[in-house]
Design a protein around this motif. Structure first.
Motif, PDB file in Angstrom:
ATOM      1  N   LEU A 167      55.460  71.387  42.168  1.00  0.00           N
ATOM      2  CA  LEU A 167      55.795  72.062  43.010  1.00  0.00           C
ATOM      3  C   LEU A 167      55.719  73.719  43.010  1.00  0.00           C
ATOM      4  N   HIS A 168      54.774  74.191  43.868  1.00  0.00           N
ATOM      5  CA  HIS A 168      54.310  75.345  43.953  1.00  0.00           C
ATOM      6  C   HIS A 168      54.587  76.001  45.424  1.00  0.00           C
ATOM      7  N   GLU A 169      54.652  77.298  45.587  1.00  0.00           N
ATOM      8  CA  GLU A 169      54.617  78.013  46.844  1.00  0.00           C
ATOM      9  C   GLU A 169      53.529  78.047  47.552  1.00  0.00           C
ATOM     10  N   ILE A 170      53.552  77.208  48.650  1.00  0.00           N
ATOM     11  CA  ILE A 170      52.340  77.082  49.413  1.00  0.00           C
ATOM     12  C   ILE A 170      51.801  78.317  50.426  1.00  0.00           C
ATOM     13  N   THR A 171      50.628  79.012  49.671  1.00  0.00           N
ATOM     14  CA  THR A 171      50.091  80.200  50.116  1.00  0.00           C
ATOM     15  C   THR A 171      49.011  79.777  50.936  1.00  0.00           C
ATOM     16  N   GLU A 172      48.601  81.019  51.845  1.00  0.00           N
ATOM     17  CA  GLU A 172      47.659  80.943  52.591  1.00  0.00           C
ATOM     18  C   GLU A 172      46.193  80.478  51.984  1.00  0.00           C
ATOM     19  N   ALA A 173      46.028  81.157  50.688  1.00  0.00           N
ATOM     20  CA  ALA A 173      44.811  80.896  49.954  1.00  0.00           C
ATOM     21  C   ALA A 173      44.965  79.389  49.293  1.00  0.00           C
ATOM     22  N   ALA A 174      46.120  78.734  49.037  1.00  0.00           N
ATOM     23  CA  ALA A 174      45.983  77.436  48.482  1.00  0.00           C
ATOM     24  C   ALA A 174      45.691  76.278  49.776  1.00  0.00           C
ATOM     25  N   GLY A 175      46.418  76.886  50.824  1.00  0.00           N
ATOM     26  CA  GLY A 175      45.979  76.015  52.160  1.00  0.00           C
ATOM     27  C   GLY A 175      44.504  76.104  52.398  1.00  0.00           C
ATOM     28  N   THR A 176      43.951  77.278  52.323  1.00  0.00           N
ATOM     29  CA  THR A 176      42.487  77.233  52.718  1.00  0.00           C
ATOM     30  C   THR A 176      41.852  76.330  51.607  1.00  0.00           C
ATOM     31  N   GLU A 177      42.182  76.655  50.272  1.00  0.00           N
ATOM     32  CA  GLU A 177      41.396  76.009  49.387  1.00  0.00           C
ATOM     33  C   GLU A 177      41.372  74.488  49.605  1.00  0.00           C
ATOM     34  N   GLU A 178      42.647  73.843  49.953  1.00  0.00           N
ATOM     35  CA  GLU A 178      42.752  72.459  50.191  1.00  0.00           C
ATOM     36  C   GLU A 178      41.951  72.051  51.506  1.00  0.00           C
ATOM     37  N   ALA A 179      41.895  72.913  52.319  1.00  0.00           N
ATOM     38  CA  ALA A 179      41.131  72.356  53.631  1.00  0.00           C
ATOM     39  C   ALA A 179      39.730  72.599  53.526  1.00  0.00           C
ATOM     40  N   GLU A 180      39.099  73.614  52.515  1.00  0.00           N
ATOM     41  CA  GLU A 180      37.823  73.424  52.030  1.00  0.00           C
ATOM     42  C   GLU A 180      37.389  72.296  51.335  1.00  0.00           C
ATOM     43  N   ALA A 181      38.278  72.002  50.413  1.00  0.00           N
ATOM     44  CA  ALA A 181      37.915  70.696  49.548  1.00  0.00           C
ATOM     45  C   ALA A 181      37.898  69.471  50.337  1.00  0.00           C
ATOM     46  N   ASN A 182      38.824  69.053  51.534  1.00  0.00           N
ATOM     47  CA  ASN A 182      38.866  68.459  52.392  1.00  0.00           C
ATOM     48  C   ASN A 182      37.608  67.994  52.968  1.00  0.00           C
ATOM     49  N   ASP A 216      34.887  65.282  53.368  1.00  0.00           N
ATOM     50  CA  ASP A 216      34.641  64.577  54.475  1.00  0.00           C
ATOM     51  C   ASP A 216      32.926  64.721  54.807  1.00  0.00           C
ATOM     52  N   ASN A 217      32.194  65.799  54.403  1.00  0.00           N
ATOM     53  CA  ASN A 217      30.866  66.040  54.816  1.00  0.00           C
ATOM     54  C   ASN A 217      30.046  64.970  53.748  1.00  0.00           C
ATOM     55  N   ALA A 218      30.534  64.972  52.719  1.00  0.00           N
ATOM     56  CA  ALA A 218      29.976  64.129  51.548  1.00  0.00           C
ATOM     57  C   ALA A 218      30.036  62.631  51.863  1.00  0.00           C
ATOM     58  N   LEU A 219      31.189  62.430  52.281  1.00  0.00           N
ATOM     59  CA  LEU A 219      31.208  60.772  52.851  1.00  0.00           C
ATOM     60  C   LEU A 219      30.465  60.576  53.984  1.00  0.00           C
ATOM     61  N   LYS A 220      30.322  61.577  55.053  1.00  0.00           N
ATOM     62  CA  LYS A 220      29.677  61.144  56.326  1.00  0.00           C
ATOM     63  C   LYS A 220      28.357  61.333  55.839  1.00  0.00           C
ATOM     64  N   GLU A 221      27.731  62.162  55.059  1.00  0.00           N
ATOM     65  CA  GLU A 221      26.358  62.328  54.696  1.00  0.00           C
ATOM     66  C   GLU A 221      25.922  60.882  53.839  1.00  0.00           C
ATOM     67  N   ALA A 222      26.860  60.400  53.077  1.00  0.00           N
ATOM     68  CA  ALA A 222      26.354  59.203  52.413  1.00  0.00           C
ATOM     69  C   ALA A 222      26.271  57.759  53.497  1.00  0.00           C
ATOM     70  N   ILE A 223      27.104  57.873  54.212  1.00  0.00           N
ATOM     71  CA  ILE A 223      27.417  56.673  55.387  1.00  0.00           C
ATOM     72  C   ILE A 223      26.034  56.835  56.231  1.00  0.00           C
ATOM     73  N   ARG A 224      25.889  58.118  56.469  1.00  0.00           N
ATOM     74  CA  ARG A 224      24.673  58.423  57.641  1.00  0.00           C
ATOM     75  C   ARG A 224      23.255  58.035  56.535  1.00  0.00           C
ATOM     76  N   GLY A 225      23.000  58.124  55.418  1.00  0.00           N
ATOM     77  CA  GLY A 225      21.956  57.985  54.681  1.00  0.00           C
ATOM     78  C   GLY A 225      21.923  56.262  54.359  1.00  0.00           C
ATOM     79  N   VAL A 226      23.125  55.521  54.245  1.00  0.00           N
ATOM     80  CA  VAL A 226      23.131  54.053  54.232  1.00  0.00           C
ATOM     81  C   VAL A 226      22.404  53.468  55.702  1.00  0.00           C
ATOM     82  N   GLN A 227      23.099  54.044  56.887  1.00  0.00           N
ATOM     83  CA  GLN A 227      22.593  53.556  57.953  1.00  0.00           C
ATOM     84  C   GLN A 227      21.019  54.056  58.201  1.00  0.00           C
ATOM     85  N   ASP A 228      20.593  55.008  57.873  1.00  0.00           N
ATOM     86  CA  ASP A 228      19.241  55.461  58.067  1.00  0.00           C
ATOM     87  C   ASP A 228      18.379  54.367  56.952  1.00  0.00           C
TER      88      ASP A 228
END
Length: 208
Positions: free
Chosen positions: A155-170, A174-186
């Motif tokens: 439990l921690h206070e949700i700060t703007e920095a923490a929210g940004t960090e989580e969004a960046e991680a997500n 997402d990019n890594a997964l999309k890239e791998a899927i595209r690679g398999v399709q190619d």
């Protein structure tokens, strides 16, 4: 002189027949190897289908042991397929066949198959981990004061920095997964194009 010419013409015709016989044997040998190669590709496709089904079951039930066992079996199957294709490559490079073009074609498929397998493993690892914001929290470091109650260290206070960090991680996930899927399709597209070339070669040899 006439006898000599007759003997010469008979010898020439025998040599031509022998050459034609060798060509025929080579064609049959190449046909056999190419058909065998398509069978191996079919085995690979079936192995991928098993892996996909097994992974889906693992994601639903969480049967780690069964999934690990399946991965071991699939690895053995893929290794066996690769070994057989490498043997075929060597045969096509052999003077008896002298088909460098077909050896290169099989090599190109092998490269794409390796890429496809590596990226398939990457996709499964990413899906097992899940998106950073959706991952299950581990409570082993939390303080348990009463049964069914605990003081959660998460439990921690949700700060703007923490929210940004989580969004960046997500976004990174997402990019890594999309890239791998595209690679398999190619890889699949390229493999299918090469297999089409193999089928054309088979059709041409059958038509001879």
């Amino acid at each position: 002189m006439e006898d000599f010419e007759k003997k010469l013409s008979i010898k020439d015709s025998m040599e031509i027949e022998t050459e034609n016989g060798n060509c025929s044997n080579k064609s049959n040998g190449v046909l056999h190897l190419l058909r065998k190669f398509l069978e191996i590709q079919q085995r690979r496709a079936q192995a991928y289908a098993r892996l996909k089904t097994g992974f889906s079951e693992y994601m639903k039930s969480g049967g780690e042991l069964a999934y690990q066992q399946l991965c071991s079996e699939i690895t053995v199957e893929f290794n066996d397929c690769s070994k057989q294709v490498l043997e075929m490559e060597s045969l096509f490079l052999n003077p008896d066949y002298c088909r460098v073009d077909l050896a290169e074609l099989l090599r190109a498929v092998q490269i794409q198959e390796k890429q496809k397998l590596n990226l398939t493993a990457t996709i499964q690892v990413l899906k097992k981990a899940g998106r950073p914001s959706e991952r299950l929290v581990n409570h082993k470091n939390c303080l348990f004061k009463k049964p069914m109650e605990h003081e959660c260290v998460h439990l921690h206070e949700i700060t703007e920095a923490a929210g940004t960090e989580e969004a960046e991680a997500n976004a990174e996930y997402d990019n890594a997964l999309k890239e791998a899927i595209r690679g398999v399709q190619d890889a699949v597209t390229t493999i299918n194009e090469h297999l089409e070339e193999v089928r054309y070669e088979i059709a041409a040899l059958e038509a001879e």
